[in-house]
Design an enzyme around this catalytic site. Sequence first.
Site, PDB file in Angstrom:
ATOM      1  N   ASP A  11       0.858  -1.186   0.000  1.00 15.31           N
ATOM      2  CA  ASP A  11       0.000   0.000   0.000  1.00 15.31           C
ATOM      3  C   ASP A  11       0.895   1.238   0.000  1.00 15.31           C
ATOM      4  OD1 ASP A  11      -2.966   1.016   0.798  1.00 15.31           O
ATOM      5  OD2 ASP A  11      -1.439   2.221   1.815  1.00 15.31           O
ATOM      6  N   ILE A  12       0.563   2.226  -0.834  1.00 10.95           N
ATOM      7  CA  ILE A  12       1.345   3.466  -0.904  1.00 10.95           C
ATOM      8  C   ILE A  12       1.072   4.282   0.356  1.00 10.95           C
ATOM      9  CG2 ILE A  12       1.774   5.577  -2.219  1.00 10.95           C
ATOM     10  CD1 ILE A  12       0.800   4.108  -4.702  1.00 10.95           C
ATOM     11  N   GLU A  45      -4.852   2.511  -4.044  1.00 10.37           N
ATOM     12  CA  GLU A  45      -3.391   2.562  -3.974  1.00 10.37           C
ATOM     13  C   GLU A  45      -2.806   1.242  -3.474  1.00 10.37           C
ATOM     14  OE1 GLU A  45      -4.854   4.442  -0.056  1.00 10.37           O
ATOM     15  OE2 GLU A  45      -5.516   4.150  -2.113  1.00 10.37           O
TER      16      GLU A  45
END
Length: 762
Positions: A634-635, A677
């Site tokens: 996950d960003i 994301e």
Amino acid sequence: MMLKKQKPVIITLSIIILAALLSVIFTLNRLSSSDTSSNINSQKGVLELSDWDFNKDGYTSLGGQWEFYWQQLLSPEDLSNSAPLPSYIEMPMEWNKYNKNYSSNGYATYRLTIKLNEKYKNTLLGISVPPMLSSYKLWVNGNLFLSNGIVGTSGSSETPATNPITNYFMNSNNSVQLILQVSNHNFRNGGTWDKLYLGTQSQMANKRESSIALEIFYFGILLIMGLYHLWLYSFRTNDNSKFYFGALCITLSLRALIVGNKYILTMYNNLSYGWTLKLEYMTFYAGVYFMLSYIYLIFKNDCSTIVRKSCKLLCFLFILITIFISPLLASKFLLFFQIFTLLIIIYTTFVILKACLTKKRGTFIMAIGCLVPIGISGITVLKYLGLNHSNDYSLSGFFLLILLNAFILAMNESKSYKKVENLSKEKEKYMLAEKLTAITFLLNSSLNLEEVLDKLLKSLKELVPYDSASFFMEENNHFNVMAANGFKDIDSIYKISINKEDDLLFKKIYETNTALLISNVKNNPHFKHHIELTTLESWMGIPIIFKDKIIGILTLDSTQKDIYTQYHIDIAMYFACHAGMAIENAKLHGKTKKLATIDPLTNLYNRRSFFELANIDFEKSKVLAQPISGIMMDIDDFKKINDTLGHHTGDLVLNRLSKVCLETLGKNHIFGRYGGEEFIALLPSTSIEDVAIIGEKLRSAVENNPIIIRKSDLIPVTISVGTASITPTIQDLNYLFGEADKALYQAKSLGKNQVISINLDS
């Protein structure tokens, strides 16, 4: 050859006949309907026509304010002796629409005084009266002039009738007094809905005769065309458009006898009011049903299947219900269907206009043919809803549809007959037609582009002889080899790319949209073959066309001199037309399949396609008892990037991260976008130690590749990574990624930009 010389004469003669026919229709329409723009409306029961010259100005409608006596059936004697105080009503207008206090079921008396030009004293005049709602009596100057049905104060005492009548009287005064009794207990509205007309005897006779002639003309034309298309359908039952169009024409031909002058009542005078009304409604419902079926079949790729089926079902239900209910209830049901028809007209117009923007040649002509009648029908529906008082030209609109449909049919049939004629001159050509049909079916039996092209080259050899063949597909002004057959060094063929502008032969094919034949390649200075073939003698280039656009070029090589003729060109071009459709279908299928599996922003597998592929590898690991690992990433702070720098920058981050991760992961790893994301990866044959190392490589690679907006602006990007590894026995894929997801959220809770790994075997 003689027929070709006569073709301009035939076309000219057809245009002259068509122009004469349209002129007759226009004249009959003009005689049967007045120019209402110059009509004078009555004021408070008096119509001032002292300056009106029928011979010069034509006949006129009797619109405007009439005296109105609600719930009173007054005779001329009643009105002359002790006339009650009148109110006034606009004509034509249903009384319940004019005043909401008036019930649709009731009765009333109307009176109008007409002041005429002195020159028409002692002149035979005529009055045209439309059907009233539902029966009436009309007196002229105190004398009973017309009656239709029996006027009554209740449903039991009233006998409804629906005949339009034109009658004549000798005018002996300078004024004419009309007294009209109307009663209604059988229709949803009461009173008058159409105009009365006054004119000289010859004018009103011409009006009636021309309108009857026009309706009989439409009846005959529609009936003949309907039978013709039904006969066509009986010989070719796979073309449902012929059936629906034929059924539409038959329905409209019956409607031509039922509406307007109701000519059917002169043939069947024992037909009851109820069935006359129901036939009028049912032909309307059936006409809408067949018109919808025809239009939706012609433009089936542009309209919703649910809408199409729902509309047709509703039309059928209205027909069925109308048979069993009373005329009064049927007239109320009609109102809902008229509103429904307007909505369908709007939707159908949208479908046709949408088709015009994307479809092949001939669609525009058909679109015009469909839009005109449905547009006129919409205006007519508004007339019957009381929203305008225009004339009913719906049959004229459908007549135009018939002309255009006949033209398109003739054009299509002409092309078909010409092809069949060329292919049927000899027995060999007849057999060729069967081969073409079989090959066309074969080409369309697959939606895989490679299979279609392979079948294309192999099937063509049964029709046109060649030693080797190549299929070039255009891309960025270059033609690249996509399929080849008959070459020894096949790998070198697939490396060939030809510039469209540099190769004169390809350029000529592209500009002319037709096949190019070279009987002796060694004597042709423009011929440049893509490989060295010293034995090559003949060559043919064939454009593969779809929707008037070249999508590829097929080249055939032969070691025999002068082997190709115009005969082979004709066969190849016919074959190419069908091949173009098959190739485009395969390309479209490939694009659709890609769109269904690939995320358009990152070009990674989308969530659905990722799990389809991942499940296969997961089940293999079960069988082989091998470890398998999953990664969830996950960003970090992605929302902040979107909020501060905008979604466009956010998209750049997602795109860049996808490329960095793909470069880091191996070829046997499956990588996809989980959503937003979040990204997901499956690593077959990977232990907990290995996946932890790969997870760290991914985290480091992302951190060391910031997004560059401008030379001086860098966006640092980090990710949190969760990994899980298992040697599956009875577990499923969701279990693996559920644990990886837990590891991911542990990484985020511990400060982000780190990797947390879970060994599910321990």
